[in-house]
Design an enzyme around this catalytic site. Structure first.
Site, PDB file in Angstrom:
ATOM      1  N   GLU A   1      48.911  43.487  28.021  1.00 17.92           N
ATOM      2  CA  GLU A   1      47.721  42.681  28.291  1.00 17.92           C
ATOM      3  C   GLU A   1      46.488  43.484  27.878  1.00 17.92           C
ATOM      4  OE1 GLU A   1      46.210  39.749  31.832  1.00 17.92           O
ATOM      5  OE2 GLU A   1      46.924  41.723  32.423  1.00 17.92           O
TER       6      GLU A   1
ATOM      7  N   CYS B   1      43.245  36.310  32.951  1.00 17.99           N
ATOM      8  CA  CYS B   1      44.672  36.642  32.984  1.00 17.99           C
ATOM      9  C   CYS B   1      45.538  35.566  32.341  1.00 17.99           C
ATOM     10  CB  CYS B   1      45.116  36.885  34.423  1.00 17.99           C
ATOM     11  SG  CYS B   1      44.575  35.609  35.573  1.00 17.99           S
TER      12      CYS B   1
ATOM     13  N   PRO C   1      42.735  52.318  46.253  1.00 15.09           N
ATOM     14  CA  PRO C   1      43.575  53.312  46.922  1.00 15.09           C
ATOM     15  C   PRO C   1      43.207  53.562  48.378  1.00 15.09           C
ATOM     16  CG  PRO C   1      42.953  54.063  44.729  1.00 15.09           C
ATOM     17  CD  PRO C   1      42.138  52.840  45.009  1.00 15.09           C
TER      18      PRO C   1
ATOM     19  N   GLU D   1      48.827  37.268  42.273  1.00 12.62           N
ATOM     20  CA  GLU D   1      48.516  36.621  40.991  1.00 12.62           C
ATOM     21  C   GLU D   1      48.140  37.756  40.062  1.00 12.62           C
ATOM     22  OE1 GLU D   1      46.571  35.742  37.979  1.00 12.62           O
ATOM     23  OE2 GLU D   1      44.994  34.929  39.276  1.00 12.62           O
TER      24      GLU D   1
ATOM     25  N   LYS E   1      38.338  42.388  50.547  1.00 10.36           N
ATOM     26  CA  LYS E   1      37.853  43.517  49.754  1.00 10.36           C
ATOM     27  C   LYS E   1      37.669  43.025  48.324  1.00 10.36           C
ATOM     28  CE  LYS E   1      39.633  46.471  47.008  1.00 10.36           C
ATOM     29  NZ  LYS E   1      38.514  46.658  46.023  1.00 10.36           N
TER      30      LYS E   1
ATOM     31  N   GLY F   1      35.040  48.598  48.997  1.00  7.92           N
ATOM     32  CA  GLY F   1      35.749  49.853  48.828  1.00  7.92           C
ATOM     33  C   GLY F   1      36.672  49.823  47.631  1.00  7.92           C
TER      34      GLY F   1
ATOM     35  N   VAL G   1      40.599  51.293  50.646  1.00 10.23           N
ATOM     36  CA  VAL G   1      40.461  50.043  51.415  1.00 10.23           C
ATOM     37  C   VAL G   1      41.583  49.068  51.086  1.00 10.23           C
ATOM     38  CG1 VAL G   1      38.987  48.034  51.797  1.00 10.23           C
ATOM     39  CG2 VAL G   1      37.988  50.320  51.735  1.00 10.23           C
ATOM     40  N   GLY G   2      41.921  48.941  49.806  1.00 12.26           N
ATOM     41  CA  GLY G   2      43.016  48.046  49.447  1.00 12.26           C
ATOM     42  C   GLY G   2      44.318  48.448  50.095  1.00 12.26           C
TER      43      GLY G   2
END
Length: 479
Positions: A379, A279, A204, A245, A170, A201, A206-207
């Site tokens: 961040e 990141c 909330p 990660e 995804k 997707g 598909v993940g």
């Protein structure tokens, strides 16, 4: 307009089970660049079942067969290289040169690295009469972000394919174009049906379906720490392996004997690259208080040399940030920094002059920062550098480690032995000394709330392998 309304499941482009579309916004124009379908838990289940069925045969392929497959993927990737780069520019605003020279290039880099590792990798080890076998973990779920889209797809998919896993991807729903091209590349290379599957997707839906699915053996997620916590929570009931990660707030310690012009300039460039959307960006620059005036002069010059503009035609150093939501977040944090006492050395609030359309942010440097300020803790994920002073090296190390994150750290110094000693004291998964170049064989991953596990190079293979010990595989010889 790109219309990518089908998913790739079991070697076929298929319609979603419940049609629902999402407009994809070009961050440089704020206009609609295309549409994708948003999948459902039922689409994920269909993809996982295809991956599970394919695992029985793909996990038994020989090393030579998988080497040949990776070679075909690399061949097809090279043929579509320009398409990959163009998709990245359109979906997330990377300048054309960055998209071609770095964003698309690193996809080839991870594929080639995985191929080299695979050719020499040992999947079997003898310990006395016991033989250890390293076997593919099974079906993997990959949830990838928008900031380095192909990088974060390739560094998961390449080693997983190399060791014999099957998978469901995804990609980010706000930057899905390059994932589509990636999937077309794998299809053209002849990846067996069901081995690689794509379902677009949101997180909330598909993940969550991927991370909670009982037939997914391992989930690998790259993104924010907040979202990573949700992935781990969803995965916990099925006790699957979770690789993450996550976020970072990386310190960049410039030691008193460093080449200040070089170190400060490189530090600013490291933050500004990719519009600050990395990141591992060195976003907290720690410098001796005694040299602060010099540091600010170099930082201001480097920031003001960072040009901002249209990613396709302007030749600018950086393009827009990904979305209106991200632009608003960055502006809120810049304002918070000023409110808490930071001084604007370069950039500041608002859009750059002449760029009223597009999610552009001024390359910003904030000085007078201490490590308790919001801009030193959170961040920002934009082209914003904070500069923090220190009086002793011990204080610099203490400040550097005073963060919930631990993805990366940077040290610059003239005395290499002293610089190495500082690097050894920093709590981060990857420490860069004196602006060393990227090494795709170096393991990449974080300490603390920056995640767990490692990607890139040989270390990535272990994330997708289980160890089986077969006792008595080699009986003792009779004397």
């Amino acid at each position: 307009m790109r219309d990518y309304l089908k998913f790739y499941i079991n070697g076929q482009w298929v319609e979603p089970l419940s049609p629902r579309t999402l407009d994809v916004i070009n961050p440089a124009t704020e206009g609609v660049a295309g549409r994708i379908s948003l999948g459902s838990a039922a689409d994920v289940d269909r993809a996982v079942k295809a991956a599970r069925a394919a695992f029985a045969s793909y996990s038994q392929t020989s090393l030579d067969e998988r080497v040949a497959l990776l070679e075909k993927i690399i061949e097809q990737y090279k043929a579509r290289y320009a398409d990959v780069a163009a998709a990245i520019t359109e979906e997330m605003g990377a300048p054309a040169k960055l998209a071609s020279d770095s964003q698309a290039a690193i996809g080839i880099g991870h594929l080639s690295t995985a191929l080299s590792v695979l050719k020499e990798y040992s999947f079997q080890e003898q310990r006395g009469t016991t033989t250890l076998f390293k076997e593919p973990i099974g079906v993997c779920g990959f949830i990838t972000p928008w900031n380095w889209p192909v990088n974060q797809i390739a560094c998961k998919v390449a080693p997983a394919l190399a060791v014999g896993c099957t998978m469901v991807l995804k990609p980010s729903e706000i930057a899905p174009f390059s994932a589509q091209v990636w999937t077309e590349i794998l299809d053209a290379a002849g990846v067996p049906a069901g081995v690689f599957n794509l379902v677009n997707g949101d997180g909330p839906t598909v993940g969550a379906a991927i991370s909670s699915h009982p037939e997914v053996d391992m989930v690998s997620f790259t993104g924010s720490t907040r979202a990573g916590i949700e992935v781990a929570r969803n995965a916990a009931p099925t006790v699957k392996r979770v690789h993450q990660e996550l976020g970072g707030k990386s310190p960049n310690i410039i030691l008193p004997d460093a080449d200040f012009k070089r170190a400060v300039t490189n530090g600013v460039r490291g933050v500004m690259q990719n519009s600050g959307q990395s990141c591992n960006a060195p976003t907290r620059m720690l410098v001796p208080n005694a040299r602060m005036a010099e540091v600010l002069e170099h930082a201001k010059a480097a920031a003001e040399a960072t040009t901002v503009g249209d990613p396709v035609s302007s030749g600018a150093t950086i393009g827009p940030v990904i979305s209106a939501t991200q632009w608003d977040k960055i502006q809120t944090l810049i304002a918070k920094g000023i409110e808490e006492g930071a001084t604007v050395v370069a950039g500041g609030p608002g859009k750059p002059d002449g760029l009223s359309t597009g999610y552009y942010v001024k390359p910003t440097v904030l000085a007078g920062v201490n490590n308790t300020m919001t801009v030193a803790r959170e961040e920002i994920f934009g082209p914003v550098l904070t500069i923090i002073g220190y009086d002793t090296v011990d204080e610099a190390v203490e400040i550097g480690n005073d963060t919930v994150y631990g993805l990366a750290a940077y040290v610059s110094g003239g005395d290499i032995d002293a610089t190495r000693k500082v690097a050894a004291r920093l709590r981060a998964g990857q420490v860069n000394i004196n602006s060393a170049p990227t090494d795709l064989n170096a393991p990449f991953g974080g300490f603390k709330q920056s995640g767990n596990g490692r990607e890139w190079g040989e270390d990535a293979f272990g994330e997708f392998l289980e160890t089986k010990a077969v006792l008595g595989f080699t009986p003792k010889s009779k004397t």
